[in-house]
Design a protein around this motif. Structure first.
Motif, PDB file in Angstrom:
ATOM      1  N   GLY A 338      -7.294   1.980  20.477  1.00 44.00           N
ATOM      2  CA  GLY A 338      -7.992   3.013  21.230  1.00 44.00           C
ATOM      3  C   GLY A 338      -9.323   3.439  20.653  1.00 44.00           C
ATOM      4  O   GLY A 338      -9.999   4.277  21.241  1.00 44.00           O
ATOM      5  N   GLY A 339      -9.728   2.854  19.528  1.00 46.43           N
ATOM      6  CA  GLY A 339     -11.018   3.239  18.961  1.00 46.43           C
ATOM      7  C   GLY A 339     -12.168   2.612  19.733  1.00 46.43           C
ATOM      8  O   GLY A 339     -11.986   1.635  20.445  1.00 46.43           O
ATOM      9  N   ASP A 340     -13.336   3.208  19.595  1.00 47.35           N
ATOM     10  CA  ASP A 340     -14.483   2.609  20.281  1.00 47.35           C
ATOM     11  C   ASP A 340     -15.790   3.121  19.698  1.00 47.35           C
ATOM     12  O   ASP A 340     -15.812   4.101  18.950  1.00 47.35           O
ATOM     13  N   TYR A 341     -16.857   2.427  20.066  1.00 52.51           N
ATOM     14  CA  TYR A 341     -18.204   2.823  19.721  1.00 52.51           C
ATOM     15  C   TYR A 341     -18.852   3.485  20.935  1.00 52.51           C
ATOM     16  O   TYR A 341     -18.545   3.123  22.074  1.00 52.51           O
ATOM     17  N   THR A 342     -19.758   4.418  20.700  1.00 48.25           N
ATOM     18  CA  THR A 342     -20.641   4.819  21.787  1.00 48.25           C
ATOM     19  C   THR A 342     -21.706   3.729  21.911  1.00 48.25           C
ATOM     20  O   THR A 342     -21.858   2.877  21.020  1.00 48.25           O
ATOM     21  N   GLU A 343     -22.459   3.772  22.981  1.00 48.41           N
ATOM     22  CA  GLU A 343     -23.524   2.774  23.162  1.00 48.41           C
ATOM     23  C   GLU A 343     -24.562   2.873  22.050  1.00 48.41           C
ATOM     24  O   GLU A 343     -25.294   1.928  21.793  1.00 48.41           O
ATOM     25  N   ASN A 344     -24.638   4.024  21.407  1.00 46.12           N
ATOM     26  CA  ASN A 344     -25.629   4.187  20.342  1.00 46.12           C
ATOM     27  C   ASN A 344     -25.098   3.834  18.954  1.00 46.12           C
ATOM     28  O   ASN A 344     -25.788   4.012  17.963  1.00 46.12           O
ATOM     29  N   GLY A 345     -23.844   3.365  18.908  1.00 47.95           N
ATOM     30  CA  GLY A 345     -23.338   2.825  17.650  1.00 47.95           C
ATOM     31  C   GLY A 345     -22.434   3.741  16.852  1.00 47.95           C
ATOM     32  O   GLY A 345     -21.991   3.371  15.766  1.00 47.95           O
ATOM     33  N   ASP A 346     -22.177   4.958  17.368  1.00 47.75           N
ATOM     34  CA  ASP A 346     -21.223   5.830  16.666  1.00 47.75           C
ATOM     35  C   ASP A 346     -19.811   5.315  16.916  1.00 47.75           C
ATOM     36  O   ASP A 346     -19.475   4.920  18.041  1.00 47.75           O
ATOM     37  N   PHE A 347     -18.997   5.349  15.875  1.00 50.31           N
ATOM     38  CA  PHE A 347     -17.666   4.748  15.958  1.00 50.31           C
ATOM     39  C   PHE A 347     -16.613   5.778  15.592  1.00 50.31           C
ATOM     40  O   PHE A 347     -16.774   6.537  14.628  1.00 50.31           O
ATOM     41  N   ALA A 348     -15.529   5.818  16.364  1.00 47.21           N
ATOM     42  CA  ALA A 348     -14.374   6.653  16.009  1.00 47.21           C
ATOM     43  C   ALA A 348     -13.114   5.903  16.406  1.00 47.21           C
ATOM     44  O   ALA A 348     -13.074   5.263  17.465  1.00 47.21           O
ATOM     45  N   MET A 349     -12.101   5.965  15.550  1.00 49.56           N
ATOM     46  CA  MET A 349     -10.874   5.218  15.843  1.00 49.56           C
ATOM     47  C   MET A 349      -9.654   5.961  15.286  1.00 49.56           C
ATOM     48  O   MET A 349      -9.557   6.170  14.082  1.00 49.56           O
ATOM     49  N   PRO A 350      -8.741   6.344  16.165  1.00 47.78           N
ATOM     50  CA  PRO A 350      -7.485   6.879  15.654  1.00 47.78           C
ATOM     51  C   PRO A 350      -6.655   5.751  15.053  1.00 47.78           C
ATOM     52  O   PRO A 350      -6.618   4.648  15.603  1.00 47.78           O
ATOM     53  N   VAL A 351      -6.043   6.019  13.925  1.00 49.23           N
ATOM     54  CA  VAL A 351      -5.253   4.977  13.252  1.00 49.23           C
ATOM     55  C   VAL A 351      -3.789   5.399  13.294  1.00 49.23           C
ATOM     56  O   VAL A 351      -3.416   6.424  12.719  1.00 49.23           O
ATOM     57  N   GLN A 352      -3.000   4.603  13.992  1.00 46.45           N
ATOM     58  CA  GLN A 352      -1.588   4.973  14.153  1.00 46.45           C
ATOM     59  C   GLN A 352      -0.787   4.692  12.878  1.00 46.45           C
ATOM     60  O   GLN A 352       0.191   5.371  12.598  1.00 46.45           O
ATOM     61  N   LEU A 353      -1.176   3.666  12.127  1.00 49.16           N
ATOM     62  CA  LEU A 353      -0.487   3.386  10.869  1.00 49.16           C
ATOM     63  C   LEU A 353      -1.504   2.933   9.826  1.00 49.16           C
ATOM     64  O   LEU A 353      -2.193   1.926  10.002  1.00 49.16           O
ATOM     65  N   ALA A 354      -1.591   3.730   8.767  1.00 44.80           N
ATOM     66  CA  ALA A 354      -2.478   3.389   7.647  1.00 44.80           C
ATOM     67  C   ALA A 354      -1.693   3.557   6.354  1.00 44.80           C
ATOM     68  O   ALA A 354      -0.788   4.390   6.271  1.00 44.80           O
ATOM     69  N   PHE A 355      -2.025   2.733   5.396  1.00 44.56           N
ATOM     70  CA  PHE A 355      -1.376   2.807   4.091  1.00 44.56           C
ATOM     71  C   PHE A 355      -2.409   3.141   3.026  1.00 44.56           C
ATOM     72  O   PHE A 355      -3.599   2.834   3.180  1.00 44.56           O
ATOM     73  N   LEU A 356      -1.929   3.719   1.957  1.00 47.45           N
ATOM     74  CA  LEU A 356      -2.760   3.843   0.770  1.00 47.45           C
ATOM     75  C   LEU A 356      -2.491   2.599  -0.072  1.00 47.45           C
ATOM     76  O   LEU A 356      -1.327   2.202  -0.256  1.00 47.45           O
ATOM     77  N   HIS A 357      -3.552   1.950  -0.554  1.00 44.68           N
ATOM     78  CA  HIS A 357      -3.403   0.665  -1.240  1.00 44.68           C
ATOM     79  C   HIS A 357      -4.266   0.696  -2.497  1.00 44.68           C
ATOM     80  O   HIS A 357      -5.410   1.169  -2.457  1.00 44.68           O
ATOM     81  N   ASP A 358      -3.740   0.200  -3.607  1.00 49.07           N
ATOM     82  CA  ASP A 358      -4.526   0.275  -4.845  1.00 49.07           C
ATOM     83  C   ASP A 358      -5.281  -1.021  -5.161  1.00 49.07           C
ATOM     84  O   ASP A 358      -5.825  -1.193  -6.255  1.00 49.07           O
ATOM     85  N   GLY A 359      -5.283  -1.933  -4.220  1.00 50.41           N
ATOM     86  CA  GLY A 359      -5.980  -3.202  -4.440  1.00 50.41           C
ATOM     87  C   GLY A 359      -5.029  -4.321  -4.788  1.00 50.41           C
ATOM     88  O   GLY A 359      -5.357  -5.497  -4.630  1.00 50.41           O
ATOM     89  N   GLU A 360      -3.852  -3.950  -5.261  1.00 53.62           N
ATOM     90  CA  GLU A 360      -2.843  -4.955  -5.595  1.00 53.62           C
ATOM     91  C   GLU A 360      -1.549  -4.736  -4.816  1.00 53.62           C
ATOM     92  O   GLU A 360      -0.854  -5.672  -4.470  1.00 53.62           O
ATOM     93  N   LYS A 361      -1.249  -3.475  -4.578  1.00 51.82           N
ATOM     94  CA  LYS A 361      -0.004  -3.208  -3.846  1.00 51.82           C
ATOM     95  C   LYS A 361      -0.156  -1.973  -2.933  1.00 51.82           C
ATOM     96  O   LYS A 361      -1.062  -1.149  -3.116  1.00 51.82           O
ATOM     97  N   PHE A 362       0.779  -1.910  -1.963  1.00 47.26           N
ATOM     98  CA  PHE A 362       0.823  -0.770  -1.058  1.00 47.26           C
ATOM     99  C   PHE A 362       1.455   0.401  -1.788  1.00 47.26           C
ATOM    100  O   PHE A 362       2.516   0.253  -2.405  1.00 47.26           O
ATOM    101  N   ILE A 363       0.799   1.574  -1.723  1.00 43.61           N
ATOM    102  CA  ILE A 363       1.344   2.750  -2.403  1.00 43.61           C
ATOM    103  C   ILE A 363       2.268   3.517  -1.456  1.00 43.61           C
ATOM    104  O   ILE A 363       3.364   3.903  -1.828  1.00 43.61           O
ATOM    105  N   GLY A 364       1.828   3.731  -0.240  1.00 45.46           N
ATOM    106  CA  GLY A 364       2.659   4.482   0.689  1.00 45.46           C
ATOM    107  C   GLY A 364       1.968   4.673   2.025  1.00 45.46           C
ATOM    108  O   GLY A 364       0.815   4.269   2.213  1.00 45.46           O
ATOM    109  N   ARG A 365       2.722   5.271   2.955  1.00 47.24           N
ATOM    110  CA  ARG A 365       2.216   5.465   4.323  1.00 47.24           C
ATOM    111  C   ARG A 365       1.463   6.787   4.436  1.00 47.24           C
ATOM    112  O   ARG A 365       1.980   7.840   4.066  1.00 47.24           O
TER     113      ARG A 365
END
Lengths: 409, 444
Positions: A338-365
């Motif tokens: 459901g995310g999108d850009y405006t024609e002028n390049g502004d971007f917004a996106m709701p994220v239904q699932l995101a994780f915190l990640h330390d670069g090697e492993k997933f930390i949590g939801r």
């Protein structure tokens, strides 16, 4: 009059899953054929699904020349075959393999329900003409897409795990699923900060949609692109290089475009070191507007070829994800719609699932969040880099990292 | 007629699709084609698993049925299976004699209708890129089942689409004008298209980025329809409840899910791009109340989901084409009108946002709408245009925040695009509603 022949065929066996059990098995064997005829600077096309009478197709395609659709371009004449059809799992063994996989998941991930499907696909794409063009791409691949839902959840779905590729390893896939599900079960807070390091999977087209739309040569030459008249301008971070890519060895993609053109190393740089090099073009836009020809023709099997974009690649840095994060955890976007850009390049996106990640492993939801920025910031001053490593060995994706505004919904 | 394998449930769906596609770019012809596609979906059920095959050779149906049957385990008691018992047995021909059958309209006439308005796009200097398309589709389906169904039914759409991208050197804007009917309709669209272009031009010149925040929002019938489809329609598809006890407990009929004034319906018999007389399991379509006066009133079913939940069939098992098995999908989904005039819906808003047109929407627990034309509302009046990336909200909070509905419902049909679910896209659906006022939405 010249004649060009197009064939596309998909054979597929799919094992469909409901509530971590096999629900159904489906088979598909569909071929599509088309003929293009070229005469007097015009093109006529006719196609058919299934068995077809080529003399009838030729007659229909020739009749369609009367519509006077302009096509005064040189026909392609190269020859190349790519055959990537090594056995992965046979069609007859697929149901047993999925059954065993689901047996493990029922035991190890009894807190989740899994659904959707696992498929074995065989795809053939051929293009030939009487000027010597003879291209053939055959690939056999597995596509696994498991939607997961925690048993206590009242959402329709909570996330998905999957991959598409030419290799399969049950243990790797189970490890992959386990790591995601374990992280899902560990809710964590969004760290205090307005600007976060946000990591996208490189195959996630949503956050690149404006770039792809506005790099279209048609939008570019008509002044409808944010990048119009900006060839040679430095628009983005010098670490950002963006290619059109039809590399069949990296992704499941035909190595030629729909005008039968192949790029060297299957790549064409559109943005190089942050500088706009060229919009993408087919023969028409390259010829009419004296732009570089990037082999970017796309169309349905029975359509007139037109400008389009089939695949991309962001140049990887020499740094791993861990090095790019440099000790700061990333907001890793896993499922967003459901995310999108405006024609002028502004971007917004709701994220239904995101994780915190330390670069090697997933930390949590993380809780549900919204990420926002602007195209020139995301790939400009706020672009950090694209990782050299994958987060899972079955995934082809690299991680694209940039700083963005992140807020909890 | 087919020899259906013994002790198994089987059905055969034969599709014949006639299509016309005409596409222009900047007034130059890019594509003009008509095509007819024939294909077959065969299904067999042995009481435990389903077996599907999609083929293109009509003369191979019997052989494919026999081949599929070899994978299944015959069950002499198959007709007692709850799913098999659910299947309706319908027979007869339901061939709509649509006015102006698109198969009988010359391509030249369709082409001329599309081209009639090109001059309007050429006149505006800020339109940098425009595309026009005419699309029609006539679908004939024959459905046979081992229970005795023997059906033939048709559906049809015909429509035009004009996409434009504008730029004045500083700002950019894009939107599209569409009309879609169940028959070839060449009524004069000059005024509507001209008004659309003028509004887009004004928007391009005057719109500023919205100040992000939470606002009272009025949704147009198009935006309300997309909201109904994305926010709640997908949650009414009962296949997500299969084998899921938590969901069955959560989604009990009678649960309060929205404001008292809210009623959402799915109805396959509404003419438009969601029209189907029967679904792809041969079930007659009907009218299903999903939410009635704010209360969960029903859900959409295939035979499998209706059997598992012991509810009635609704005629919502649909496949995007012969290559796919039917799954639970919407048809025409809309919010029923309320009792306010359009002006009264706006009148209650001191400072808010009016979302007039939407490029796309999505909906899980959070829904989104990506607007094209949007305006501030000030003191009850539509005011200055604003650029918005997305409007988002939690589905259930938002359903409870609806506090005003106008008294007329508009159904929106489309000849391009459609609904996507998994790999099945685009499926023809329609949606709509009245003007809908939501007390609070997050605007970005």
């Amino acid at each position: 009059m010249n004649i060009e022949k197009i064939k596309r065929q998909i054979k597929q066996t799919s094992v469909n899953i409901v509530s971590t059990k096999i629900d159904s098995i489906s088979r598909k064997d569909i071929s599509r054929n088309a003929l293009r005829v070229y005469s007097g600077g015009f093109i006529g096309v006719a196609g058919a699904v299934g068995n077809c009478d080529f003399s009838k197709l030729e007659k229909n395609a020739a009749a369609n020349l009367d519509y006077k659709i302009s096509y005064p371009y040189e026909l392609s004449s190269c020859r190349k075959q790519v055959n990537l059809t090594d056995e992965i799992i046979s069609e007859s063994d697929l149901a047993d393999e999925v059954d065993e996989l689901l047996g493990i998941l029922r035991k190890e991930r009894s807190d989740f329900l899994f659904s959707n499907n696992v498929k074995i696909c065989q795809y053939l794409e051929e293009m030939s003409n009487d000027r010597g063009l003879d291209l053939s791409y055959r690939v056999r691949y597995i596509e696994a897409g498991l939607i997961f839902k925690h048993k206590s959840s009242v959402n329709i779905l909570d996330g998905a795990v999957g991959f598409q590729g030419r290799k399969y390893n049950r243990k790797s896939f189970v490890n992959f699923i386990n790591e995601i599900c374990t992280a899902y079960n560990n809710p964590v807070k969004l760290p205090d900060s307005k600007l976060h390091k946000v990591a996208f999977m490189s195959d996630d087209g949503q956050f690149l949609s404006k770039l792809v739309n506005d790099l279209n040569g048609r939008a570019y030459v008509n002044g409808a692109s944010l990048f119009s008249d900006k060839i040679g301008h430095k628009l983005f971070n010098e670490k950002f290089t963006f290619y059109q890519s039809n590399d069949p060895y990296e992704k499941i993609t035909s190595f030629f475009d729909d005008e039968g053109v192949i790029n060297e190393d299957y790549l064409y740089p559109l943005i190089k070191d942050g500088v706009l090099k060229t919009p993408y073009t087919d023969k028409k836009y390259s010829s009419l507007y004296k732009l570089e020809h990037t082999a970017s023709a796309c169309c349905d099997y029975d359509s007139v070829p037109k400008i389009g974009f089939s695949g991309y690649k962001i140049q990887e840095s020499s740094n791993t994800l861990k090095e790019l994060l440099n000790g700061e955890p990333a907001v890793l976007v896993w499922m967003a719609s459901g995310g999108d850009y405006t024609e002028n390049g502004d971007f917004a996106m709701p994220v239904q699932l995101a994780f915190l990640h330390d670069g090697e492993k997933f930390i949590g939801r993380l809780p549900q969040i919204q990420v926002s920025s602007n195209i020139f910031k995301m790939f400009g001053c706020d672009y950090i880099g694209t990782s050299s490593d994958n987060i899972f060995d079955l995934l082809n994706d690299k991680m694209v990292v940039c700083r963005m505004d992140v807020s909890q919904i | 007629m087919f020899h259906f394998p013994k002790n198994l449930y089987s059905d055969v769906r034969i599709e014949t699709v006639f299509e016309t596609q005409i596409r222009y770019l900047q007034g130059e012809l890019e594509e003009i084609k008509t095509r007819e596609i024939n294909g077959v979906m065969i299904r067999i059920f042995d009481g435990k698993k389903w077996y599907y095959s999609s083929i293109t050779e009509i003369d191979q149906i019997q052989a494919e049925l026999d081949k599929l049957a070899e994978f299944a385990v015959p069950d002499p008691d198959i007709n007692s299976n709850q799913v098999v018992k659910k299947f309706e047995v319908n027979t007869g021909e339901y061939v709509n004699s649509f006015k102006n059958d698109v198969k009988n309209i010359p391509v030249g006439l369709k082409d001329n209708f599309l081209k009639r308005y090109f001059y309007l796009f050429k006149e505006n200097k800020n339109i940098k890129l425009w595309r026009a398309s005419y699309i029609d589709k006539n679908t004939e389906k024959k459905f046979f089942s081992s229970k005795g169904s023997n059906l033939k039914f048709t559906s049809q759409i015909s429509g035009v689409n004009y996409h434009l991208k504008m730029s004045d050197g500083k700002s950019h804007f894009a939107d599209k004008f569409s009309r879609c009917y169940n028959f070839f309709n060449d009524a004069d669209l000059t005024k509507e298209i001209k008004d659309f272009i003028d509004e887009c031009d004004n928007f391009l010149k005057s719109a500023n980025p919205v100040k992000p925040g939470k606002y009272t929002v009025v949704l147009s019938p198009q935006a309300a329809g997309i909201f109904a489809h994305e926010s709640f329609g997908h949650k009414s598809e009962a296949d997500f409840m299969l084998g899921d006890e938590a969901m069955k407990n959560e989604w009990k009929i009678g649960k309060k899910v929205g404001a008292d004034i809210l009623t959402i319906v799915d109805e396959g018999g509404v003419f438009g791009s969601g029209y189907i007389p029967f679904d792809d399991e041969g079930t007659k379509t009907g009218k299903s109340f999903l939410i009635k006066n704010g209360t969960l009133a029903g859900r959409l079913h295939s035979a499998v989901t209706a059997a598992e939940l012991d509810e009635r069939l609704t005629g919502n098992a649909r496949a995007v084409n012969f290559e796919f098995e039917p799954i639970v999908r919407m048809t025409s989904t809309y919010i029923l009108p309320g009792n306010l005039t359009e002006d009264e819906v706006f009148a209650g808003v001191k400072e808010g946002v009016f979302i007039k047109s939407v490029i796309h929407g999505s909906g899980l627990s959070t829904f989104t709408l990506a607007p094209a034309l949007a305006y501030m509302i000030r003191d009850g009046k539509i005011s200055e245009p604003v650029n918005i990336s997305v409007a988002t909200g939690n589905v259930f909070e938002t359903l409870g925040e609806i506090d005003g509905l106008s008294d007329k419902c508009e159904i929106i049909s489309m000849s391009e695009g459609g609904c996507g679910k998994g790999e099945q896209w685009p499926l023809g659906v329609s949606f709509g509603g009245p003007y809908v006022r939501v007390k609070k939405l997050n605007i970005q």
